[in-house]
Scaffold this motif. Structure first.
Motif, PDB file in Angstrom:
ATOM      1  N   LEU A 104      -4.550 -15.282   0.876  1.00 43.03           N
ATOM      2  CA  LEU A 104      -4.880 -14.586   2.112  1.00 43.03           C
ATOM      3  C   LEU A 104      -3.751 -13.640   2.518  1.00 43.03           C
ATOM      4  N   VAL A 105      -2.519 -14.116   2.452  1.00 42.95           N
ATOM      5  CA  VAL A 105      -1.380 -13.281   2.834  1.00 42.95           C
ATOM      6  C   VAL A 105      -1.312 -12.039   1.951  1.00 42.95           C
ATOM      7  N   GLN A 106      -1.498 -12.217   0.644  1.00 41.61           N
ATOM      8  CA  GLN A 106      -1.424 -11.086  -0.281  1.00 41.61           C
ATOM      9  C   GLN A 106      -2.567 -10.104  -0.060  1.00 41.61           C
ATOM     10  N   ALA A 107      -3.778 -10.634   0.205  1.00 41.97           N
ATOM     11  CA  ALA A 107      -4.922  -9.746   0.442  1.00 41.97           C
ATOM     12  C   ALA A 107      -4.716  -8.896   1.683  1.00 41.97           C
ATOM     13  N   LEU A 108      -4.228  -9.504   2.753  1.00 41.57           N
ATOM     14  CA  LEU A 108      -3.967  -8.746   3.974  1.00 41.57           C
ATOM     15  C   LEU A 108      -2.870  -7.719   3.764  1.00 41.57           C
ATOM     16  N   SER A 109      -1.855  -8.088   3.005  1.00 42.42           N
ATOM     17  CA  SER A 109      -0.759  -7.164   2.736  1.00 42.42           C
ATOM     18  C   SER A 109      -1.239  -5.945   1.961  1.00 42.42           C
ATOM     19  N   ARG A 110      -2.106  -6.153   0.968  1.00 38.40           N
ATOM     20  CA  ARG A 110      -2.647  -5.029   0.190  1.00 38.40           C
ATOM     21  C   ARG A 110      -3.445  -4.084   1.071  1.00 38.40           C
ATOM     22  N   ALA A 111      -4.055  -4.626   2.119  1.00 36.99           N
ATOM     23  CA  ALA A 111      -4.850  -3.798   3.034  1.00 36.99           C
ATOM     24  C   ALA A 111      -4.015  -3.250   4.183  1.00 36.99           C
ATOM     25  N   ASP A 112      -2.700  -3.443   4.110  1.00 36.23           N
ATOM     26  CA  ASP A 112      -1.790  -2.975   5.160  1.00 36.23           C
ATOM     27  C   ASP A 112      -2.112  -3.612   6.510  1.00 36.23           C
ATOM     28  N   VAL A 113      -2.543  -4.873   6.472  1.00 33.38           N
ATOM     29  CA  VAL A 113      -2.829  -5.610   7.694  1.00 33.38           C
ATOM     30  C   VAL A 113      -1.732  -6.653   7.883  1.00 33.38           C
TER      31      VAL A 113
END
Length: 383
Positions: A104-113
C-alpha cells in the motif's frame, strides 16, 4: 542465456531470496538481474531453474530448498505449491501483514499520494471466498476441475480448498459430474462460479455452443436446483447465452437487491465487502451532498452511499451498469443514483470533471496490471 531460458530447461543457479515482490513471488538477484521464484520467502536459499524472462530478469522454477528463511510456516493445504489459487500460505502472519502494508505504501508513493496514518490489516477468515475462476477439462470418463497450476495449463484437481466457502467447494465437486457434455476432447474451459444470495451463478467460457445433450443436463428441474443460472460463451469477449435461468441471481447491497449479469464482479468475500463498505462510509460525512463512485460495478458502494447522498456511478461494463441502474429504478432511487457508462482506463476523468463532488470513491478492481499507468493518472487527479 535469456534465449535458452525462454525455450525452457534453462540453466540452474543457487540464489537467496531477498524480498517479496508485488505479486507474492520471492525475489533474488543473479548477475545484477532479478529472479522471481514462487512459493519462497526472504532468507530462503535454493537451487532454481531459469525458465523464462520476466521484468528484466528471469522467472525461476524452485528445484531444491537448501536453507529455509526464518518466517516460513507449514502450509495448511495439501495442494499448496503447484496450485495457482494461493501464493502465500507458507508465510507467517507477521511477515504477511508487513508485506501487505508495504504494498500500500509503495502504491501510494508511485501515485505521488502522501499516506497518512495506516491502520492495521483487517483480514477475513479462511473458507469464505464466494467466487472463483476455475479450469475444466475432460479426463477419461470424467472431468478435471480446479485451479490451474502457476504458469501452466495443467489443472490441480481439488481434494480440499482453504479459500472457497464450503458450499461453493461442495458444488464444484458435484457440478463436475455434469460438465462433460459441454466440453470437447482436450478442451480447457474457464468456469466462473459465484455464490450469490439466492444460490449459485455459473458461467462456462471458452467452449463451443452446447448441443442438445448438454442443454438437457439442466432440463430436469431437480438437478442442481441451487444453480440459479448456468450460462456459456465462446470466448471471454463473446456474447453470453443462458443455458438455463431458473430465477435471476441476486445480491444485496444494503437495502437494494441487484440482479448481476453473468460473470459480473463481486467482492471475493462477503465479510471483506462489509469491511470495505464500513471503511468507505466512515470517510463520508453524513452531510455529504454528492459522491462520485468510480468503477462502481453493480453498486457495492453506490447503494450504501445513496442512503446519505446523491451518487454518480461510473462503470465501464455496460451490462453491469444496466443491472445497477435497473436496481436503482426498482427501489425508487432513480433520483439519487445517476449511472454513467465510461471506460475509465481509456478515458479517466479530467481534474475539472471532479468539480461539484464532495467525495470520490475510487476502487479499480479489474485489469489493474494492464492499465496501471492510467490508474495512476486518475489517482493523481484525485489527489
Amino acid at each position: 542465456m535469456g534465449r535458452r531460458a525462454r525455450k525452457g530447461g534453462g540453466r540452474q543457479a543457487v540464489v537467496e531470496i531477498e524480498a517479496l515482490g508485488g505479486r507474492g513471488d520471492g525475489v533474488a538477484t543473479l548477475e545484477g538481474r532479478p529472479v522471481f521464484v514462487p512459493v519462497t520467502l526472504p532468507g530462503d536459499r535454493l537451487r532454481v531453474r531459469l525458465t523464462a524472462e520476466k521484468a528484466g530478469g528471469w522467472r525461476g522454477e524452485p528445484l531444491e530448498l537448501l536453507e529455509e528463511g526464518p518466517d516460513r510456516m507449514e502450509p495448511p493445504c495439501r495442494h499448496f505449491g503447484p496450485c495457482g489459487g494461493c501464493q502465500l500460505q507458507h508465510l507467517s502472519k507477521e511477515t504477511y501483514d508487513s508485506w501487505k502494508r508495504n504494498l500500500l505504501v509503495q502504491a501510494l508513493s508511485r501515485a505521488d499520494v502522501q499516506a497518512g496514518e495506516i491502520g492495521p490489516l483487517r483480514q477475513v477468515s479462511p473458507r469464505t471466498r464466494r467466487r472463483a475462476l476455475l479450469a475444466a477439462r475432460p479426463s477419461g470418463d470424467g472431468v478435471e476441475l480446479g485451479f490451474r497450476e502457476r504458469f501452466s495449463h495443467r489443472i490441480v484437481a481439488l481434494k480440499e480448498c482453504h479459500i472457497l466457502t464450503p458450499s461453493l467447494f461442495s458444488l464444484c465437486r458435484t457440478l463436475k459430474k455434469y460438465l462433460q457434455p459441454f466440453l470437447e476432447k482436450d478442451e480447457i474451459a474457464d468456469l466462473y462460479i459465484a455464490e450469490v444470495d439466492n444460490g449459485f451463478d455459473v458461467l462456462l467460457s471458452g467452449v463451443g455452443a452446447p448441443d442438445l445433450e448438454a442443454r438437457e443436463v439442466f432440463a430436469n428441474p431437480e438437478r442442481l436446483p441451487e444453480i440459479r443460472r448456468f450460462a456459456w460463451r465462446e470466448a471471454s469477449d463473446a456474447p453470453v447465452e443462458p443455458v438455463v435461468e431458473r430465477s435471476a441471481p441476486e445480491v444485496r447491497f444494503g437495502e437494494v437487491i441487484v440482479r448481476p449479469p453473468p460473470g459480473a464482479f463481486l467482492q471475493p468475500t462477503a465479510d471483506g465487502e462489509k469491511l470495505l463498505v464500513e471503511t468507505v462510509l466512515e470517510g463520508v460525512p453524513a452531510t455529504t451532498g454528492s459522491v462520485l463512485d468510480l468503477f462502481s460495478g453493480c453498486g457495492t458502494f453506490t447503494f450504501h452511499l445513496a442512503q446519505r447522498a446523491s451518487v454518480r456511478a461510473v462503470e465501464g461494463e455496460s451490462t453491469t451498469l444496466s443491472a445497477l441502474q435497473a436496481a436503482a429504478n426498482g427501489h425508487g432511487l432513480a433520483g439519487r443514483v445517476q449511472a454513467e457508462h465510461r471506460d475509465l482506463f481509456r478515458q479517466p476523468l479530467r481534474p475539472e470533471e471532479l468539480n461539484g463532488f464532495d467525495v470520490v470513491v475510487f476502487d479499480p478492481r479489474a485489469a489493474v496490471q494492464r492499465n496501471r499507468r492510467r490508474i495512476w493518472r486518475t489517482a493523481r487527479c484525485l489527489a
